[in-house]
Design a protein around this motif. Sequence first.
Motif, PDB file in Angstrom:
ATOM      1  N   UNK A 137      22.252  19.041  26.505  1.00 43.62           N
ATOM      2  CA  UNK A 137      21.133  19.095  25.551  1.00 43.62           C
ATOM      3  C   UNK A 137      21.393  18.167  24.366  1.00 43.62           C
ATOM      4  N   UNK A 138      20.312  17.589  23.822  1.00 44.32           N
ATOM      5  CA  UNK A 138      20.456  16.662  22.701  1.00 44.32           C
ATOM      6  C   UNK A 138      19.422  16.962  21.625  1.00 44.32           C
ATOM      7  N   UNK A 139      19.868  16.945  20.391  1.00 39.24           N
ATOM      8  CA  UNK A 139      18.988  17.060  19.229  1.00 39.24           C
ATOM      9  C   UNK A 139      18.799  15.639  18.725  1.00 39.24           C
ATOM     10  N   UNK A 140      17.638  15.051  18.984  1.00 36.27           N
ATOM     11  CA  UNK A 140      17.392  13.637  18.696  1.00 36.27           C
ATOM     12  C   UNK A 140      16.305  13.513  17.642  1.00 36.27           C
ATOM     13  N   UNK A 141      16.472  12.591  16.706  1.00 35.91           N
ATOM     14  CA  UNK A 141      15.404  12.252  15.769  1.00 35.91           C
ATOM     15  C   UNK A 141      15.563  10.806  15.342  1.00 35.91           C
ATOM     16  N   UNK A 142      14.469  10.222  14.876  1.00 38.56           N
ATOM     17  CA  UNK A 142      14.484   8.820  14.430  1.00 38.56           C
ATOM     18  C   UNK A 142      14.042   8.731  12.995  1.00 38.56           C
ATOM     19  N   UNK A 170      13.268  -0.698  33.655  1.00 40.93           N
ATOM     20  CA  UNK A 170      11.904  -0.291  34.013  1.00 40.93           C
ATOM     21  C   UNK A 170      11.713   1.237  34.036  1.00 40.93           C
ATOM     22  N   UNK A 171      12.773   1.976  34.312  1.00 40.85           N
ATOM     23  CA  UNK A 171      12.672   3.433  34.363  1.00 40.85           C
ATOM     24  C   UNK A 171      12.778   4.076  32.979  1.00 40.85           C
ATOM     25  N   UNK A 172      13.508   3.428  32.071  1.00 36.81           N
ATOM     26  CA  UNK A 172      13.691   3.935  30.708  1.00 36.81           C
ATOM     27  C   UNK A 172      13.505   2.788  29.704  1.00 36.81           C
ATOM     28  N   UNK A 173      12.287   2.293  29.555  1.00 38.78           N
ATOM     29  CA  UNK A 173      12.054   1.125  28.699  1.00 38.78           C
ATOM     30  C   UNK A 173      12.174   1.403  27.196  1.00 38.78           C
ATOM     31  N   UNK A 174      12.152   2.679  26.793  1.00 41.64           N
ATOM     32  CA  UNK A 174      12.174   2.996  25.361  1.00 41.64           C
ATOM     33  C   UNK A 174      13.531   2.809  24.713  1.00 41.64           C
ATOM     34  N   UNK A 221       0.809  -1.216   0.000  1.00 34.37           N
ATOM     35  CA  UNK A 221       0.000   0.000   0.000  1.00 34.37           C
ATOM     36  C   UNK A 221       0.847   1.272   0.000  1.00 34.37           C
ATOM     37  N   UNK A 222       2.110   1.177  -0.427  1.00 26.36           N
ATOM     38  CA  UNK A 222       2.959   2.351  -0.526  1.00 26.36           C
ATOM     39  C   UNK A 222       3.382   2.938   0.810  1.00 26.36           C
ATOM     40  N   UNK A 223       3.198   2.203   1.895  1.00 20.14           N
ATOM     41  CA  UNK A 223       3.574   2.702   3.219  1.00 20.14           C
ATOM     42  C   UNK A 223       5.022   2.331   3.500  1.00 20.14           C
ATOM     43  N   UNK A 224       5.815   3.323   3.822  1.00 19.43           N
ATOM     44  CA  UNK A 224       7.212   3.095   4.161  1.00 19.43           C
ATOM     45  C   UNK A 224       7.313   3.048   5.684  1.00 19.43           C
ATOM     46  N   UNK A 225       7.893   1.963   6.252  1.00 16.21           N
ATOM     47  CA  UNK A 225       7.970   1.887   7.705  1.00 16.21           C
ATOM     48  C   UNK A 225       8.868   2.976   8.278  1.00 16.21           C
ATOM     49  N   UNK A 226       8.484   3.485   9.423  1.00 15.84           N
ATOM     50  CA  UNK A 226       9.266   4.526  10.069  1.00 15.84           C
ATOM     51  C   UNK A 226       9.054   4.455  11.572  1.00 15.84           C
ATOM     52  N   UNK A 227      10.058   4.858  12.313  1.00 15.49           N
ATOM     53  CA  UNK A 227       9.929   4.960  13.756  1.00 15.49           C
ATOM     54  C   UNK A 227       9.492   6.355  14.153  1.00 15.49           C
ATOM     55  N   UNK A 228       9.577   7.284  13.238  1.00 14.38           N
ATOM     56  CA  UNK A 228       9.330   8.677  13.534  1.00 14.38           C
ATOM     57  C   UNK A 228       7.857   8.956  13.793  1.00 14.38           C
ATOM     58  N   UNK A 229       7.610   9.823  14.775  1.00 11.47           N
ATOM     59  CA  UNK A 229       6.260  10.313  14.933  1.00 11.47           C
ATOM     60  C   UNK A 229       5.522   9.876  16.182  1.00 11.47           C
ATOM     61  N   UNK A 230       6.092   9.014  17.006  1.00  4.34           N
ATOM     62  CA  UNK A 230       5.445   8.697  18.269  1.00  4.34           C
ATOM     63  C   UNK A 230       6.322   9.233  19.393  1.00  4.34           C
ATOM     64  N   UNK A 231       5.785   9.332  20.613  1.00  8.95           N
ATOM     65  CA  UNK A 231       6.569   9.964  21.689  1.00  8.95           C
ATOM     66  C   UNK A 231       7.935   9.322  21.948  1.00  8.95           C
ATOM     67  N   UNK A 232       8.039   8.012  21.783  1.00 10.12           N
ATOM     68  CA  UNK A 232       9.315   7.340  22.023  1.00 10.12           C
ATOM     69  C   UNK A 232      10.297   7.538  20.871  1.00 10.12           C
TER      70      UNK A 232
END
Length: 155
Positions: free
Chosen positions: A150-155, A83-87, A30-41
Amino acid sequence: MRIRNSLLVPCLAAVLAGCAHRATAPTHAAGIVPTLSGDPAHPGQTSGWVDTRLYFGLGPADHPEQGISEARWREFLDREVTPRFPDGLSVADVYGQWLSKGQSVPERLRSKVLIIDYPDSQENRARISAIREAWKKMTGDQSVMRVTQPADVSF
């Protein structure tokens, strides 16, 4: 010989043609490219995130049989950190030196660096403090060095 040579050229061309292929881009349903981007984690862009590194001394560098074993480290990671940082987090093996109070020569240590990137909040900073306190309680160590920036983070 002439017959063999005349057969050899077409056969060789057929073999080489079979080895050639053109790389194609992967296709997805269906033309969907998987991505991790866009959720809080796994945000596409971050604002207000920090990178924290915690330095844990495991024991004398020259005596790996002394101090904290890999199994005990993993137990600590599973019980106190995950348990404190499961992401997600990272751990690196490092060599370190530490000058204890009242000593004139630094101790050479097997060490671990725990690297966690997270949204900077009072709750997350309290989690980091709890990890440090749990380690000191378990080991009797004087401290767990913390470096946060400070960190500039993206997925």
